[in-house]
Design a protein around this motif. Structure first.
Motif, PDB file in Angstrom:
ATOM      1  N   GLU A  77      50.716  45.840   7.690  1.00  0.00           N
ATOM      2  CA  GLU A  77      51.560  45.617   8.868  1.00  0.00           C
ATOM      3  C   GLU A  77      53.019  45.989   8.576  1.00  0.00           C
ATOM      4  OE1 GLU A  77      53.299  41.752  11.236  1.00  0.00           O
ATOM      5  OE2 GLU A  77      51.246  41.638  10.492  1.00  0.00           O
ATOM      6  N   LEU A  78      53.517  45.557   7.431  1.00  0.00           N
ATOM      7  CA  LEU A  78      54.905  45.856   7.066  1.00  0.00           C
ATOM      8  C   LEU A  78      55.131  47.351   6.894  1.00  0.00           C
ATOM      9  CD1 LEU A  78      55.552  43.009   4.471  1.00  0.00           C
ATOM     10  CD2 LEU A  78      56.573  43.204   6.743  1.00  0.00           C
ATOM     11  N   LEU A  79      54.221  48.003   6.163  1.00  0.00           N
ATOM     12  CA  LEU A  79      54.393  49.425   5.876  1.00  0.00           C
ATOM     13  C   LEU A  79      54.254  50.286   7.121  1.00  0.00           C
ATOM     14  CD1 LEU A  79      52.463  49.664   2.481  1.00  0.00           C
ATOM     15  CD2 LEU A  79      54.938  49.785   2.817  1.00  0.00           C
ATOM     16  N   GLU A  80      53.267  50.003   7.946  1.00  0.00           N
ATOM     17  CA  GLU A  80      53.070  50.815   9.144  1.00  0.00           C
ATOM     18  C   GLU A  80      54.159  50.534  10.174  1.00  0.00           C
ATOM     19  OE1 GLU A  80      49.043  50.476  10.498  1.00  0.00           O
ATOM     20  OE2 GLU A  80      48.310  51.784   8.899  1.00  0.00           O
ATOM     21  N   GLY A  81      54.641  49.295  10.220  1.00  0.00           N
ATOM     22  CA  GLY A  81      55.765  48.994  11.101  1.00  0.00           C
ATOM     23  C   GLY A  81      56.991  49.793  10.705  1.00  0.00           C
ATOM     24  N   ALA A  82      57.260  49.844   9.395  1.00  0.00           N
ATOM     25  CA  ALA A  82      58.393  50.635   8.901  1.00  0.00           C
ATOM     26  C   ALA A  82      58.187  52.116   9.173  1.00  0.00           C
ATOM     27  CB  ALA A  82      58.578  50.395   7.402  1.00  0.00           C
ATOM     28  N   ALA A  83      56.942  52.581   9.037  1.00  0.00           N
ATOM     29  CA  ALA A  83      56.656  54.008   9.231  1.00  0.00           C
ATOM     30  C   ALA A  83      56.944  54.455  10.659  1.00  0.00           C
ATOM     31  CB  ALA A  83      55.197  54.300   8.868  1.00  0.00           C
ATOM     32  N   VAL A  84      56.507  53.674  11.646  1.00  0.00           N
ATOM     33  CA  VAL A  84      56.745  54.103  13.032  1.00  0.00           C
ATOM     34  C   VAL A  84      58.228  54.030  13.388  1.00  0.00           C
ATOM     35  CG1 VAL A  84      54.411  53.506  13.769  1.00  0.00           C
ATOM     36  CG2 VAL A  84      56.235  51.817  14.016  1.00  0.00           C
ATOM     37  N   ARG A  85      58.936  53.093  12.790  1.00  0.00           N
ATOM     38  CA  ARG A  85      60.381  53.028  13.017  1.00  0.00           C
ATOM     39  C   ARG A  85      61.053  54.302  12.483  1.00  0.00           C
ATOM     40  NH1 ARG A  85      64.574  49.294  13.623  1.00  0.00           N
ATOM     41  NH2 ARG A  85      63.127  47.542  13.757  1.00  0.00           N
ATOM     42  N   LEU A  86      60.665  54.703  11.285  1.00  0.00           N
ATOM     43  CA  LEU A  86      61.237  55.916  10.693  1.00  0.00           C
ATOM     44  C   LEU A  86      60.859  57.162  11.492  1.00  0.00           C
ATOM     45  CD1 LEU A  86      60.588  55.127   6.916  1.00  0.00           C
ATOM     46  CD2 LEU A  86      62.813  55.212   8.065  1.00  0.00           C
ATOM     47  N   LEU A  87      59.599  57.210  11.934  1.00  0.00           N
ATOM     48  CA  LEU A  87      59.145  58.371  12.708  1.00  0.00           C
ATOM     49  C   LEU A  87      59.899  58.473  14.032  1.00  0.00           C
ATOM     50  CD1 LEU A  87      57.313  60.761  13.251  1.00  0.00           C
ATOM     51  CD2 LEU A  87      55.474  59.169  13.843  1.00  0.00           C
ATOM     52  N   ALA A  88      60.153  57.326  14.650  1.00  0.00           N
ATOM     53  CA  ALA A  88      60.857  57.337  15.940  1.00  0.00           C
ATOM     54  C   ALA A  88      62.260  57.934  15.821  1.00  0.00           C
ATOM     55  CB  ALA A  88      60.937  55.908  16.492  1.00  0.00           C
ATOM     56  N   ARG A  89      62.842  57.847  14.645  1.00  0.00           N
ATOM     57  CA  ARG A  89      64.187  58.398  14.433  1.00  0.00           C
ATOM     58  C   ARG A  89      64.185  59.917  14.287  1.00  0.00           C
ATOM     59  NH1 ARG A  89      66.218  54.530   9.440  1.00  0.00           N
ATOM     60  NH2 ARG A  89      66.343  52.545  10.580  1.00  0.00           N
ATOM     61  N   ARG A  90      63.040  60.492  13.975  1.00  0.00           N
ATOM     62  CA  ARG A  90      63.007  61.894  13.546  1.00  0.00           C
ATOM     63  C   ARG A  90      62.919  62.883  14.698  1.00  0.00           C
ATOM     64  NH1 ARG A  90      58.746  63.488   9.618  1.00  0.00           N
ATOM     65  NH2 ARG A  90      60.241  65.171   9.192  1.00  0.00           N
ATOM     66  N   GLY A  91      62.560  62.412  15.869  1.00  0.00           N
ATOM     67  CA  GLY A  91      62.448  63.338  16.984  1.00  0.00           C
ATOM     68  C   GLY A  91      61.116  64.074  17.001  1.00  0.00           C
ATOM     69  N   ARG A  92      61.139  65.284  17.561  1.00  0.00           N
ATOM     70  CA  ARG A  92      59.890  66.030  17.799  1.00  0.00           C
ATOM     71  C   ARG A  92      59.482  66.788  16.533  1.00  0.00           C
ATOM     72  NH1 ARG A  92      56.210  65.662  22.174  1.00  0.00           N
ATOM     73  NH2 ARG A  92      54.595  67.117  21.546  1.00  0.00           N
ATOM     74  N   VAL A  93      58.880  66.083  15.604  1.00  0.00           N
ATOM     75  CA  VAL A  93      58.414  66.710  14.365  1.00  0.00           C
ATOM     76  C   VAL A  93      56.943  67.102  14.525  1.00  0.00           C
ATOM     77  CG1 VAL A  93      60.081  65.520  12.898  1.00  0.00           C
ATOM     78  CG2 VAL A  93      57.886  64.419  13.388  1.00  0.00           C
ATOM     79  N   ALA A  94      56.420  67.819  13.531  1.00  0.00           N
ATOM     80  CA  ALA A  94      55.056  68.360  13.633  1.00  0.00           C
ATOM     81  C   ALA A  94      54.010  67.270  13.804  1.00  0.00           C
ATOM     82  CB  ALA A  94      54.749  69.197  12.389  1.00  0.00           C
ATOM     83  N   GLU A  95      54.234  66.126  13.174  1.00  0.00           N
ATOM     84  CA  GLU A  95      53.239  65.047  13.267  1.00  0.00           C
ATOM     85  C   GLU A  95      53.064  64.537  14.688  1.00  0.00           C
ATOM     86  OE1 GLU A  95      54.454  65.358   9.077  1.00  0.00           O
ATOM     87  OE2 GLU A  95      55.599  65.188  10.952  1.00  0.00           O
ATOM     88  N   ILE A  96      54.098  64.657  15.498  1.00  0.00           N
ATOM     89  CA  ILE A  96      53.983  64.209  16.889  1.00  0.00           C
ATOM     90  C   ILE A  96      52.928  65.016  17.632  1.00  0.00           C
ATOM     91  CG2 ILE A  96      55.187  64.026  19.104  1.00  0.00           C
ATOM     92  CD1 ILE A  96      56.073  61.919  17.133  1.00  0.00           C
ATOM     93  N   ASP A  97      52.952  66.334  17.456  1.00  0.00           N
ATOM     94  CA  ASP A  97      51.941  67.179  18.102  1.00  0.00           C
ATOM     95  C   ASP A  97      50.537  66.804  17.640  1.00  0.00           C
ATOM     96  OD1 ASP A  97      53.881  68.643  19.475  1.00  0.00           O
ATOM     97  OD2 ASP A  97      54.102  70.083  17.828  1.00  0.00           O
ATOM     98  N   LEU A  98      50.401  66.517  16.357  1.00  0.00           N
ATOM     99  CA  LEU A  98      49.091  66.149  15.817  1.00  0.00           C
ATOM    100  C   LEU A  98      48.639  64.785  16.338  1.00  0.00           C
ATOM    101  CD1 LEU A  98      49.613  67.336  12.124  1.00  0.00           C
ATOM    102  CD2 LEU A  98      48.288  68.473  13.926  1.00  0.00           C
ATOM    103  N   LEU A  99      49.583  63.871  16.495  1.00  0.00           N
ATOM    104  CA  LEU A  99      49.252  62.556  17.058  1.00  0.00           C
ATOM    105  C   LEU A  99      48.797  62.693  18.514  1.00  0.00           C
ATOM    106  CD1 LEU A  99      52.167  60.504  15.506  1.00  0.00           C
ATOM    107  CD2 LEU A  99      49.739  59.995  15.190  1.00  0.00           C
ATOM    108  N   GLU A 100      49.462  63.537  19.271  1.00  0.00           N
ATOM    109  CA  GLU A 100      49.065  63.740  20.669  1.00  0.00           C
ATOM    110  C   GLU A 100      47.672  64.344  20.750  1.00  0.00           C
ATOM    111  OE1 GLU A 100      53.353  64.264  22.933  1.00  0.00           O
ATOM    112  OE2 GLU A 100      52.368  66.047  22.117  1.00  0.00           O
ATOM    113  N   ARG A 101      47.391  65.298  19.881  1.00  0.00           N
ATOM    114  CA  ARG A 101      46.060  65.895  19.861  1.00  0.00           C
ATOM    115  C   ARG A 101      45.008  64.849  19.469  1.00  0.00           C
ATOM    116  NH1 ARG A 101      45.121  70.817  15.814  1.00  0.00           N
ATOM    117  NH2 ARG A 101      44.989  69.109  14.319  1.00  0.00           N
ATOM    118  N   ASN A 102      45.361  64.017  18.491  1.00  0.00           N
ATOM    119  CA  ASN A 102      44.468  62.950  18.056  1.00  0.00           C
ATOM    120  C   ASN A 102      44.109  62.028  19.223  1.00  0.00           C
ATOM    121  OD1 ASN A 102      44.367  59.917  17.190  1.00  0.00           O
ATOM    122  ND2 ASN A 102      43.705  61.001  15.352  1.00  0.00           N
TER     123      ASN A 102
END
Length: 222
Positions: A79-104
């Motif tokens: 919970e702690l690690l994934e919570g931190a991960a989404v916070r960090l990802l939200a700061r990064r903007g439209r990175v490649a992982e976002i497209d992959l998450l949408e496809r997922n």
């Protein structure tokens, strides 16, 4: 040779090919891998360090059977690690992982509609892996990989999704997490992600009875 034994045995345990509590014979493994007992013994020591096996002197080596307390503690860390991960990802903007998450999530919606739980379980793991990758923090990712190995997460995803209604609920939670990431709302994304992990933990514990494993007398203990 030792590295090959470690990699293969780790994958078998994580996938659930070898179940919790199963005995592991050095002799049998040495024969199977075509090596001496020494690399097998060293491989098992490494897997013990990772929390995947338990070596009991003069008794034998066994796949670790986590107690309810251990599962709870590991999920708290998840919970702690994934919570931190989404916070960090939200700061990064439209990175490649976002497209992959949408496809997922597009595929996940189709899979949920046809009630293909096996495929959905694979997509769940991919979704969480993409969140971690998207955080772009190597230290976080390293700790997360070790944690997932200790949880043998593949088995627990199947257990969680076996609970009535959990699959569509999980899918909705994933969509909400990504919506908040796209809105760059790191605070809310972290909160929803943590709630999602807690829901998964409850589903796992409800579907994984381990008599006495919470430390009560007569159980397997910790």
């Amino acid at each position: 040779m030792q590295a090959r034994v470690i990699t293969e045995m780790r994958e078998r345990i994580i996938r659930g090919d070898i179940g919790p509590g199963a005995p592991l014979s050095e002799i049998a493994l040495a024969e199977e891998f075509g090596v001496s007992r020494t690399p097998v013994r060293e491989a098992l020591k490494q897997l013990q360090t990772e929390g995947l096996v338990e070596i009991r002197p003069r008794v034998g080596t066994f796949v670790t059977t986590p107690s309810r307390r251990e599962i709870t503690e590991l999920f708290e860390m998840k919970e702690l690690l994934e919570g931190a991960a989404v916070r960090l990802l939200a700061r990064r903007g439209r990175v490649a992982e976002i497209d992959l998450l949408e496809r997922n999530l597009r595929e996940a919606g189709e899979v949920v509609a046809r009630d293909d739980r096996k495929r959905y379980a694979a997509l769940v793991q991919e979704f969480h892996d993409l969140l971690i990758a998207g955080a772009d923090n190597s230290k976080l990712e390293s700790h997360y990989r070790m944690l997932m190995n200790q949880l043998a997460y593949s088995r627990l995803v199947d257990t969680s999704l076996s609970r009535p209604g959990r699959t569509p609920q999980s899918d909705r939670e994933h969509h909400r997490v990504l919506e908040l990431i796209l809105e760059k709302d790191g605070d809310s994304a972290e909160q929803v992600m943590r709630e999602h992990v807690r829901a998964s933990r409850r589903a796992v514990l409800a579907g994984l009875p381990i008599p006495g494993a919470d430390g009560t007398p007569g159980g397997t203990g910790a």
